[in-house]
Design an enzyme around this catalytic site. Structure first.
Site, PDB file in Angstrom:
ATOM      1  N   SER A 114       0.861  -1.176   0.000  1.00 51.86           N
ATOM      2  CA  SER A 114       0.000   0.000   0.000  1.00 51.86           C
ATOM      3  C   SER A 114       0.897   1.225   0.000  1.00 51.86           C
ATOM      4  O   SER A 114       2.069   1.152   0.408  1.00 51.86           O
ATOM      5  CB  SER A 114      -0.886   0.004   1.253  1.00 51.86           C
ATOM      6  N   TYR A 121      -1.565  -0.339  10.784  1.00 50.25           N
ATOM      7  CA  TYR A 121      -1.626  -0.859   9.414  1.00 50.25           C
ATOM      8  C   TYR A 121      -0.342  -0.532   8.661  1.00 50.25           C
ATOM      9  O   TYR A 121       0.246  -1.409   8.019  1.00 50.25           O
ATOM     10  CB  TYR A 121      -2.830  -0.243   8.703  1.00 50.25           C
TER      11      TYR A 121
END
Length: 273
Positions: free
Chosen positions: A133, A146
């Protein structure tokens, strides 16, 4: 001629589902997996081989790879897509949840990589694609847990790329920005609410007001990410990293700004929220 074979984790929806469809359209033999195999009915009817696979279960990771090799005789590409996002201020997220985040987003890919590599090394070819990501390169308030898992996946992939080059195996990272999927909704449904301390209200307001987790301005479609994954799997010399979408490319440019300037910009955005 035997079709090239790909194993995809987290294929029940979103990026994983679109990736399975993209490889199927390109006439690969596709093994689509998910924790609940019943979620893969549509892909099975389209021509994928499906299997139950929870990436937090080591034996299941080994068994699925072994079954694939028994049936297909080859594994050309492993796509580590399964993952979720644990949001919340770092203080508000328990260590137990941090461990669970790493179990899925880091240890899971590692389990499958270890299961697949002996076969790939024996053949002297193969590709490992890890879905990271933009949050694996740039971390912002509320995304620390995250981001930590994705930063770890990036570091693992960088080392792995150098280790496997002499064996003819490629490693690529795909780094989407915001993607219009049910990513955040599924995470909210499956995770207990974080017990907020009350000290970080502006962080949570930012998520609510700007839909910062997925979707919204400059977001990509799952099919956009799937096309990039297929490209990385199909080329003989894939790039180390593939940012996907305008937001991802813009945020990656922010990495080159001095830390204090970037912090001030982020602080301003969160204040405006």
């Amino acid at each position: 001629m035997t079709s090239e074979t790909v194993l995809i984790t987290g294929a029940s929806s979103g990026i994983g589902h679109a990736t399975a469809e993209a490889f199927l359209d390109a006439e690969w033999s596709v093994w689509a997996t998910a924790r609940d195999e019943s979620d893969l009915r549509e892909l099975r009817e389209a021509g994928c081989t499906t299997a139950e696979l929870d990436v937090t279960r080591p034996a299941q990771c080994r068994d699925v790879v072994e079954e694939l090799l028994t049936v297909e005789g080859r594994l050309d590409c492993l796509v580590n897509n399964a993952g979720y996002g644990q949001m919340g201020a770092v203080e508000d997220v328990t260590t137990r949840r941090l461990n669970k985040q790493f179990d899925v987003n880091v240890y899971g890919p590692h389990r499958l990589i270890r299961a697949a590599l002996p076969h790939m090394r024996e053949r002297g070819e193969g590709t490992i694609i890890n879905l990271s990501s933009v949050s694996g390169r740039v971390s912002t308030p509320g995304m620390g847990i995250y981001s930590a898992s994705k930063f770890a996946l990036e570091g693992l992939s960088d080392a792995l790329r150098g280790e496997l080059k002499p064996h003819g195996i490629d490693v690529a990272l795909v780094e989407p920005g915001p993607v219009e999927t049910a990513f955040s909704a599924r995470a909210a449904d499956e995770l207990e609410p974080v017990e907020a301390s009350g000290a970080y209200d502006r962080v949570y307001r930012f998520f609510e007001d700007f839909d910062a987790v997925s979707g919204g301005f400059a977001s990509s479609q799952p099919e956009d990410v799937a096309a990039v994954v297929l490209e990385a799997a199909s080329t003989t010399d894939p790039d180390p990293r593939y940012p996907v979408g305008p937001a991802a490319r813009a945020m990656l440019l922010a990495r080159y700004a001095p830390d204090r300037i970037r912090d001030r910009v982020v602080d301003l955005l969160y204040k405006l929220a």
